[in-house]
Design a protein around this motif. Structure first.
Motif, PDB file in Angstrom:
ATOM      1  N   GLU A 138       0.856  -1.186   0.000  1.00 11.19           N
ATOM      2  CA  GLU A 138       0.000   0.000   0.000  1.00 11.19           C
ATOM      3  C   GLU A 138       0.889   1.232   0.000  1.00 11.19           C
ATOM      4  OE1 GLU A 138      -3.848  -1.704   2.430  1.00 11.19           O
ATOM      5  OE2 GLU A 138      -2.258  -0.750   3.595  1.00 11.19           O
ATOM      6  N   GLY A 139       0.322   2.338  -0.415  1.00  8.41           N
ATOM      7  CA  GLY A 139       1.093   3.579  -0.439  1.00  8.41           C
ATOM      8  C   GLY A 139       0.309   4.691  -1.078  1.00  8.41           C
ATOM      9  N   THR A 140       1.045   5.621  -1.688  1.00  2.34           N
ATOM     10  CA  THR A 140       0.438   6.787  -2.312  1.00  2.34           C
ATOM     11  C   THR A 140       0.514   6.648  -3.823  1.00  2.34           C
ATOM     12  OG1 THR A 140       1.168   8.121  -0.443  1.00  2.34           O
ATOM     13  CG2 THR A 140       0.524   9.309  -2.444  1.00  2.34           C
ATOM     14  N   CYS A 141      -0.602   6.885  -4.504  1.00  3.55           N
ATOM     15  CA  CYS A 141      -0.659   6.800  -5.959  1.00  3.55           C
ATOM     16  C   CYS A 141       0.233   7.886  -6.556  1.00  3.55           C
ATOM     17  CB  CYS A 141      -2.097   6.976  -6.445  1.00  3.55           C
ATOM     18  SG  CYS A 141      -2.251   7.020  -8.253  1.00  3.55           S
ATOM     19  N   PRO A 142       1.133   7.515  -7.474  1.00  2.00           N
ATOM     20  CA  PRO A 142       2.012   8.514  -8.089  1.00  2.00           C
ATOM     21  C   PRO A 142       1.280   9.427  -9.080  1.00  2.00           C
ATOM     22  CG  PRO A 142       2.375   6.369  -9.094  1.00  2.00           C
ATOM     23  CD  PRO A 142       1.412   6.157  -7.953  1.00  2.00           C
ATOM     24  N   HIS A 143       0.015   9.108  -9.398  1.00  2.00           N
ATOM     25  CA  HIS A 143      -0.746   9.907 -10.369  1.00  2.00           C
ATOM     26  C   HIS A 143      -1.650  10.941  -9.704  1.00  2.00           C
ATOM     27  CE1 HIS A 143       0.624   7.315 -13.619  1.00  2.00           C
ATOM     28  NE2 HIS A 143       0.408   6.303 -12.794  1.00  2.00           N
ATOM     29  N   LEU A 163       5.774  -1.358  -7.045  1.00  2.00           N
ATOM     30  CA  LEU A 163       7.015  -0.614  -6.873  1.00  2.00           C
ATOM     31  C   LEU A 163       6.900   0.843  -7.313  1.00  2.00           C
ATOM     32  CD1 LEU A 163       9.564  -3.346  -7.958  1.00  2.00           C
ATOM     33  CD2 LEU A 163       9.018  -2.591  -5.629  1.00  2.00           C
ATOM     34  N   ASP A 164       5.838   1.180  -8.040  1.00  2.00           N
ATOM     35  CA  ASP A 164       5.626   2.560  -8.471  1.00  2.00           C
ATOM     36  C   ASP A 164       4.974   3.428  -7.400  1.00  2.00           C
ATOM     37  OD1 ASP A 164       6.726   1.984 -10.933  1.00  2.00           O
ATOM     38  OD2 ASP A 164       4.782   1.607 -11.890  1.00  2.00           O
ATOM     39  N   LEU A 165       4.403   2.802  -6.366  1.00  2.32           N
ATOM     40  CA  LEU A 165       3.764   3.573  -5.305  1.00  2.32           C
ATOM     41  C   LEU A 165       4.775   4.461  -4.586  1.00  2.32           C
ATOM     42  CD1 LEU A 165       1.468   0.904  -3.603  1.00  2.32           C
ATOM     43  CD2 LEU A 165       0.724   2.844  -4.990  1.00  2.32           C
ATOM     44  N   LEU A 166       4.327   5.623  -4.177  1.00  2.00           N
ATOM     45  CA  LEU A 166       5.133   6.496  -3.338  1.00  2.00           C
ATOM     46  C   LEU A 166       4.853   6.113  -1.889  1.00  2.00           C
ATOM     47  CD1 LEU A 166       4.288   9.831  -5.174  1.00  2.00           C
ATOM     48  CD2 LEU A 166       6.210   8.282  -5.621  1.00  2.00           C
ATOM     49  N   THR A 167       5.776   6.325  -1.019  1.00  2.00           N
ATOM     50  CA  THR A 167       5.642   5.973   0.410  1.00  2.00           C
ATOM     51  C   THR A 167       5.015   4.592   0.590  1.00  2.00           C
ATOM     52  OG1 THR A 167       3.512   7.132   0.677  1.00  2.00           O
ATOM     53  CG2 THR A 167       5.516   8.403   1.147  1.00  2.00           C
ATOM     54  N   LYS A 168       5.549   3.625  -0.143  1.00  2.00           N
ATOM     55  CA  LYS A 168       4.983   2.270  -0.081  1.00  2.00           C
ATOM     56  C   LYS A 168       5.308   1.605   1.252  1.00  2.00           C
ATOM     57  CE  LYS A 168       8.520   1.025  -3.381  1.00  2.00           C
ATOM     58  NZ  LYS A 168       8.592   2.363  -3.903  1.00  2.00           N
ATOM     59  N   ARG A 169       4.399   0.725   1.674  1.00  2.00           N
ATOM     60  CA  ARG A 169       4.580  -0.001   2.922  1.00  2.00           C
ATOM     61  C   ARG A 169       3.957  -1.390   2.792  1.00  2.00           C
ATOM     62  NH1 ARG A 169       1.011   3.730   2.999  1.00  2.00           N
ATOM     63  NH2 ARG A 169      -1.123   3.364   3.649  1.00  2.00           N
ATOM     64  N   CYS A 170       4.528  -2.310   3.538  1.00  2.00           N
ATOM     65  CA  CYS A 170       4.031  -3.684   3.600  1.00  2.00           C
ATOM     66  C   CYS A 170       2.741  -3.684   4.414  1.00  2.00           C
ATOM     67  CB  CYS A 170       5.086  -4.567   4.261  1.00  2.00           C
ATOM     68  SG  CYS A 170       4.532  -6.233   4.660  1.00  2.00           S
ATOM     69  N   LYS A 171       1.710  -4.286   3.870  1.00  2.80           N
ATOM     70  CA  LYS A 171       0.417  -4.342   4.566  1.00  2.80           C
ATOM     71  C   LYS A 171       0.500  -5.199   5.829  1.00  2.80           C
ATOM     72  CE  LYS A 171      -4.463  -5.056   3.856  1.00  2.80           C
ATOM     73  NZ  LYS A 171      -5.511  -4.898   2.888  1.00  2.80           N
ATOM     74  N   ILE A 172       1.458  -6.113   5.882  1.00  2.00           N
ATOM     75  CA  ILE A 172       1.571  -7.018   7.032  1.00  2.00           C
ATOM     76  C   ILE A 172       2.236  -6.322   8.216  1.00  2.00           C
ATOM     77  CG2 ILE A 172       2.507  -9.218   7.847  1.00  2.00           C
ATOM     78  CD1 ILE A 172       2.586 -10.034   4.808  1.00  2.00           C
TER      79      ILE A 172
END
Length: 192
Positions: A138-143, A163-172
């Motif tokens: 999960e993270g922030t949409c780059p668009h 991998l394109d998400l900004l501020t991505k994080r593992c949901k677990i």
């Protein structure tokens, strides 16, 4: 005439809703139509008992994926019986016979160069020590800048790569995954 109808396989991770039923109903209507014409019909489907949606639900409930799949497969069978669906076979993807058939098909495709291995970069969580399916990122949409899952942004409807998400994080665990190479199988150009 012999007619084969392969219905959609709903994920066994939650109760069926009207959208599921509406997408499955056309197969049953076709099966009834061809049977009424006197044709031989084999109408099959089953519960998809593997995959990310089931794993996510199991983690949320603190049970095994098999327990989730069993619960919803039973519920699906009950619903289809009550709705009068006319499957000739309604099975599940984790049945032994399903595994055997899929393995035979896979081996034949591999032997005939219809699939090939390719190295790709995928999201990997070093804390959880596992590659993450797109829905586990999960993270922030780059668009549009809104919250999004690794497969798509519900806000702007963009299909995404995790991998394109900004501020991505593992949901677990919530930690930031990194890109790591892994091998996958792909259809060869001449197969599709």
């Amino acid at each position: 005439m012999n007619i084969f109808i392969g219905g959609a396989w709903p994920y066994a991770n939650g109760s069926l809703h009207l959208g599921h039923i509406s997408s499955l109903l056309s197969g049953d209507i076709l099966a009834r139509y061809y049977r009424a014409k006197g044709d031989e019909v084999l109408y099959v489907s089953g519960s998809d008992c593997n995959g990310t949606p089931i794993s996510i639900r199991a983690r949320q409930e603190g049970v095994t994926p098999r327990e989730i799949a069993n619960k919803f497969h039973r519920e699906f069978c009950h619903c289809f019986e009550k709705l009068g669906f006319t499957y000739d076979l309604y099975t599940r993807t984790d049945d032994l016979h399903h595994h055997e058939i899929v393995q035979k098909i896979f081996q034949k495709l591999l032997a005939n160069n219809k699939i090939y291995k390719k190295t790709v970069e995928q999201a990997y969580c070093s804390t959880c020590t596992q590659f993450l399916p797109d829905r586990y990122v999960e993270g922030t949409c780059p668009h549009c800048g809104k919250d999004a899952r690794g497969d798509q942004c519900d806000e702007c409807a963009t299909i995404l790569d995790p991998l394109d998400l900004l501020t991505k994080r593992c949901k677990i665990c919530g930690d930031e995954p990194a890109g790591k190479d892994t091998e996958h199988f792909y259809w060869s150009e001449h197969t599709c």
